[in-house]
Design a protein around this motif. Structure first.
Motif, short mmCIF file in Angstrom:
data_model
loop_
_atom_site.label_atom_id
_atom_site.label_comp_id
_atom_site.label_asym_id
_atom_site.label_seq_id
_atom_site.Cartn_x
_atom_site.Cartn_y
_atom_site.Cartn_z
N VAL A 269 85.24 66.69 56.93
CA VAL A 269 84.22 65.67 56.76
C VAL A 269 83.83 65.16 58.14
N VAL A 270 82.54 65.08 58.40
CA VAL A 270 82.07 64.62 59.71
C VAL A 270 81.25 63.36 59.51
N PRO A 271 81.62 62.27 60.17
CA PRO A 271 80.86 61.04 59.97
C PRO A 271 79.49 61.08 60.65
N GLU A 272 78.59 60.29 60.15
CA GLU A 272 77.33 60.03 60.84
C GLU A 272 77.70 59.41 62.19
N ASP A 273 77.11 59.91 63.26
CA ASP A 273 77.53 59.44 64.58
C ASP A 273 76.38 59.58 65.56
N GLU A 274 75.97 58.47 66.13
CA GLU A 274 74.82 58.52 67.05
C GLU A 274 75.14 59.31 68.32
N ASN A 275 76.42 59.47 68.60
CA ASN A 275 76.79 60.27 69.77
C ASN A 275 76.33 61.72 69.65
N ILE A 276 76.13 62.17 68.41
CA ILE A 276 75.61 63.53 68.21
C ILE A 276 74.22 63.65 68.84
N VAL A 277 73.42 62.63 68.64
CA VAL A 277 72.07 62.65 69.21
C VAL A 277 72.15 62.67 70.73
N LYS B 20 69.68 73.63 52.00
CA LYS B 20 68.72 72.65 52.50
C LYS B 20 68.72 72.63 54.03
N GLY B 21 67.55 72.44 54.59
CA GLY B 21 67.43 72.41 56.05
C GLY B 21 67.84 71.07 56.64
N GLY B 22 68.16 71.09 57.91
CA GLY B 22 68.38 69.86 58.65
C GLY B 22 69.66 69.10 58.33
N VAL B 23 70.62 69.76 57.70
CA VAL B 23 71.84 69.03 57.32
C VAL B 23 72.94 69.12 58.40
N GLY B 24 72.72 69.97 59.40
CA GLY B 24 73.69 70.02 60.50
C GLY B 24 74.35 71.37 60.76
N LYS B 25 73.75 72.47 60.32
CA LYS B 25 74.34 73.79 60.55
C LYS B 25 74.47 74.11 62.04
N THR B 26 73.37 73.89 62.77
CA THR B 26 73.37 74.26 64.18
C THR B 26 74.35 73.38 64.97
N THR B 27 74.33 72.10 64.67
CA THR B 27 75.27 71.18 65.30
C THR B 27 76.71 71.61 65.02
N THR B 28 76.97 71.98 63.78
CA THR B 28 78.31 72.41 63.38
C THR B 28 78.71 73.71 64.09
N ASN C 57 78.78 66.51 55.99
CA ASN C 57 78.33 65.96 57.26
C ASN C 57 77.58 64.65 57.04
N ARG C 58 77.60 63.81 58.03
CA ARG C 58 76.83 62.57 58.07
C ARG C 58 77.26 61.56 57.02
N ILE C 59 78.55 61.51 56.75
CA ILE C 59 79.02 60.54 55.78
C ILE C 59 79.10 59.17 56.46
N SER D 32 74.65 63.69 72.61
CA SER D 32 75.19 64.94 73.13
C SER D 32 74.17 66.07 73.00
N THR D 33 73.35 66.01 71.93
CA THR D 33 72.30 67.03 71.79
C THR D 33 71.24 66.85 72.87
N ASN D 34 70.92 65.60 73.19
CA ASN D 34 69.99 65.35 74.30
C ASN D 34 70.48 66.02 75.57
N ALA E 284 71.09 83.09 64.07
CA ALA E 284 70.38 83.97 63.14
C ALA E 284 69.08 83.33 62.66
N ASP E 285 68.72 82.22 63.24
CA ASP E 285 67.49 81.53 62.84
C ASP E 285 66.32 82.07 63.67
N ILE E 286 65.94 83.30 63.36
CA ILE E 286 64.91 83.97 64.16
C ILE E 286 63.55 83.30 63.94
N PRO F 140 69.75 80.29 59.07
CA PRO F 140 68.58 79.44 58.84
C PRO F 140 68.68 78.77 57.48
N ALA F 141 67.87 77.75 57.25
CA ALA F 141 67.83 77.11 55.93
C ALA F 141 67.21 78.09 54.94
N GLY F 142 67.41 77.83 53.64
CA GLY F 142 66.75 78.64 52.63
C GLY F 142 67.63 79.73 52.07
N1 ATP Z 1 77.02 63.85 62.01
C1 ATP Z 1 75.80 63.60 62.50
N2 ATP Z 1 75.47 62.35 62.92
C2 ATP Z 1 74.23 62.10 63.41
N3 ATP Z 1 73.25 63.01 63.54
C3 ATP Z 1 73.51 64.27 63.13
C4 ATP Z 1 74.78 64.63 62.59
N4 ATP Z 1 74.75 65.95 62.29
C5 ATP Z 1 73.52 66.39 62.62
N5 ATP Z 1 72.76 65.40 63.12
C6 ATP Z 1 71.36 65.48 63.56
O1 ATP Z 1 70.60 65.99 62.48
C7 ATP Z 1 69.56 66.83 62.95
C8 ATP Z 1 69.62 68.20 62.28
O2 ATP Z 1 70.81 68.86 62.68
P1 ATP Z 1 70.86 70.45 62.88
O3 ATP Z 1 69.74 70.93 63.71
O4 ATP Z 1 72.24 70.78 63.30
O5 ATP Z 1 70.62 70.90 61.36
P2 ATP Z 1 70.35 72.36 60.80
O6 ATP Z 1 71.01 72.40 59.47
O7 ATP Z 1 70.75 73.39 61.79
O8 ATP Z 1 68.77 72.34 60.65
P3 ATP Z 1 67.82 73.62 60.31
O9 ATP Z 1 67.96 73.83 58.83
O10 ATP Z 1 66.47 73.16 60.69
O11 ATP Z 1 68.32 74.77 61.10
C9 ATP Z 1 69.72 66.91 64.45
O12 ATP Z 1 68.82 66.03 65.06
C10 ATP Z 1 71.16 66.48 64.69
O13 ATP Z 1 71.32 65.87 65.93
#
Ligand code: ATP
Ligand code: MG
Lengths: 265, 91
Positions: free
Chosen positions: A202-210, A12-20, A173-175, A212-214, A40-42, A122-124
């Motif tokens: 296990v990585v908690p949900e954390d607004e600091n991620i947003v 699934k997309g958007g779960v935090g791969k790139t952040t991780t 992630n995001r527990i 730090s990404t900014n 690898a997300d061309i 990439p997702a998928g």
């Molecule tokens: N632990 C967390 N707490 C809060 N926000 C998070 C956390 N992990 C990821 N996010 C946010 O979730 C969003 C998606 O994260 P990310 O881009 O890392 O996912 P991805 O799996 O790489 O997505 P894609 O499948 O599109 O490549 C981002 O805005 C990121 O800041």
């Protein structure tokens, strides 16, 4: 000795791969390992932005496989860690611009120079995923504690096992501990029971991620400021061979906070 | 506000977690979805598999058909279909 290549994937997309990927790479580099991150997300380049390196890109992974430049020319050195590198994805091409075979060659070349090569998938489950896993020795699956994400993670685990990955490991992630306590979010034990694979962290949900990404600064650079940063640091140490217990997700007591700031826990 | 807190507390004390909490619903749904995904059967095929198994077993033993459970478990690189057909208590 050659390094180890690890793919970070999810289904699934958007779960935090790139952040991780960004955070584990930075954390491993902070442990004095030589690390290269591969985006690898061309077509949907992101890792450069999360790392704050978007302005330094000259060549990308497609330039390397097409012979427009040498591999070393495409590697971008991190701003903060001089033992950390990024091989960026191409933004204007698609997943078919690189073949699994080319990917494998690239990864094995990088492994000669690096302790760790981390591949952001990439997702998928299509070609992009197949590229991302080629050449990897090990796989990490990222999921959130939601039905659809876990379902997709399970699918990916199945595919990875067919591809011969021996022991894929999962990061949840995001527990949210408050929701877990109310019985409104699956907890760690539920997830392990369902997926039946090893939990890497296990990585908690954390607004600091947003935040730090900014800023384009991975959160592990300031772990004393966030639970998520600390969690990623712990995961990096586990990858690097340390035996560390799972981080407790309870709310910080003041004492714990102070201890963490002075580096005692 | 206070009443809200008290009601919440009472709910917590008295609620049967298994039935109400949304995480258990999520978990149950997931387990069912994963059976189908893992052995690539549709819900319809799953149902007929269960019916046929039940029919065969019932020829020999008294099965309590209201409590049948089927799961696909993964152990390392192996998967197993685990079917649980409880027996009727003999009187
Ligand atoms: N632990 C967390 N707490 C809060 N926000 C998070 C956390 N992990 C990821 N996010 C946010 O979730 C969003 C998606 O994260 P990310 O881009 O890392 O996912 P991805 O799996 O790489 O997505 P894609 O499948 O599109 O490549 C981002 O805005 C990121 O800041
Ligand atoms: Mg991504």
């Amino acid at each position: 000795m050659a390094g180890k290549a690890i793919v970070i994937t999810s289904g699934k997309g958007g779960v935090g791969k790139t952040t991780t990927t960004a955070n584990l790479g930075t954390a491993l580099a902070m442990l004095d390992r030589r690390v290269c991150l591969i985006d690898a997300d061309i077509g949907l380049r992101n890792l450069d932005v999360v790392m704050g390196l978007e302005n330094r890109i000259v060549y990308d992974i497609v330039d390397v496989v097409e012979g427009n430049c040498r591999l070393e020319q495409a590697l971008i050195r991190d701003k903060r860690q001089n033992n950390l590198f990024l091989l960026p994805a191409a933004q204007t091409r698609d997943k078919t611009a690189v073949t699994p075979y080319q990917m494998q060659e690239l990864v094995s070349k990088l492994k000669e120079e690096m302790d760790y090569v981390l591949v952001d998938s990439p997702a998928g489950i299509e070609q992009g995923f197949k590229n991302a896993i080629s050449g990897a020795d090990q796989a990490i699956i990222v999921t959130t504690p939601e039905v659809s994400a876990v379902r997709d993670a399970d699918r990916i685990i199945g595919l990875l096992e067919t591809e011969g990955f021996k022991e894929p490991e999962v990061i949840i992630n995001r527990i949210r501990q408050d929701m877990v306590q109310k019985g409104d979010m699956m907890d760690i034990d539920d997830m392990i029971e369902i997926l039946a694979i090893k939990l890497l962290g296990v990585v908690p949900e954390d607004e600091n991620i947003v935040i730090s990404t900014n800023r384009g600064e991975p959160i592990v650079l300031k772990p004393e400021k966030s639970r998520a940063g600390q969690a990623f640091n712990n995961i990096a140490r586990r990858i690097d061979g340390e035996e560390l217990p799972l981080m407790s997700l309870e709310k910080d007591t003041l004492l714990k906070k102070i201890k963490r700031i002075v580096g005692l826990s | 506000m206070k009443e809200g807190v008290i009601i919440d507390l009472l709910k917590k004390l008295f609620k049967n977690d298994k039935d109400v909490s949304s995480k258990n619903i999520a978990k149950e749904r997931l387990q069912f979805i994963l059976i189908q995904d893992r052995i690539k059967l549709s819900p319809g095929e799953m149902e007929s598999l269960k019916e046929e198994l039940l029919a065969v077993l019932s020829k020999y033993i008294d099965v309590d058909s209201s409590n049948i459970k089927m799961e696909v478990d993964r152990h390392d690189d192996m998967m197993a279909l685990v079917a649980n057909f409880p027996l009727k208590r003999s009187v």
